[in-house]
Design a protein around this motif. Structure first.
Motif: not given
Length: 171
Positions: A46-55
């Motif tokens: 969910r965070y990744r799809k929202a563009g709010r999951c960074w590594v």
């Protein structure tokens, strides 16, 4: 090291980073935190799809060393989780992720970064204070932060002192 969006196939690796990042809590007598499950794959997605999951990834093999997930809460970007693998600790990885989150927040017109953390864990509140975050008292909590704190309390995190913190973002 480079900061980039998380790829769908590496979400299990982020869970591994989270598990490893929890192990130092055991030395503080916080076994429940050390043993806490990482965010579920669907939550990370969910965070990744929202563009709010960074590594933060190693330049050589591009494997995640750390990650940060965040979401807008009451006009600020709330850092839900930032975890650094112990093998990458004390190299500025967490600081770089927070700087990236701040940059993205400014781009979105958000005015601050917020987070909740353990008050007495050296790599938690004292670390964030060195990065310019300030502790919010009860009167400074927005409705969204009050909701987050209530959820954390229900999850048992208040067994140890916790604080909400905020860092204003310059334009």
């Amino acid at each position: 090291m480079r900061i980039r969006p998380a790829a769908p196939g590496e979400l299990p690796a982020l869970q591994d980073v989270e598990r490893a990042a929890g192990t130092p809590f055991r030395d503080l007598g916080m076994e429940e935190i050390a043993d806490d499950d990482p965010p579920a794959l669907d939550e990370l997605e969910r965070y990744r799809k929202a563009g709010r999951c960074w590594v933060a990834a190693d330049e050589g093999d591009d494997e995640p060393l750390a990650y940060l997930i965040a979401e807008p809460v009451d006009g600020a970007l709330h850092v839900e989780q930032v975890s650094v693998h112990p093998d990458a600790a004390r190299r500025g990885v967490g600081r770089a992720l927070l700087a990236h989150a701040a940059h993205r927040a400014r781009e979105e017109g958000l005015t601050a970064l917020t987070l909740t953390t353990f008050a007495e864990v050296p790599w938690n509140a004292p670390y964030y204070a060195r990065l310019g975050f300030r502790v919010l008292d009860e009167s400074g909590l927005t409705p969204g932060l009050k909701r987050i704190r209530a959820e954390e309390s229900a999850h048992g995190l208040d067994h140890w002192p916790r604080v909400c913190m905020r860092r204003e973002l310059a334009g």
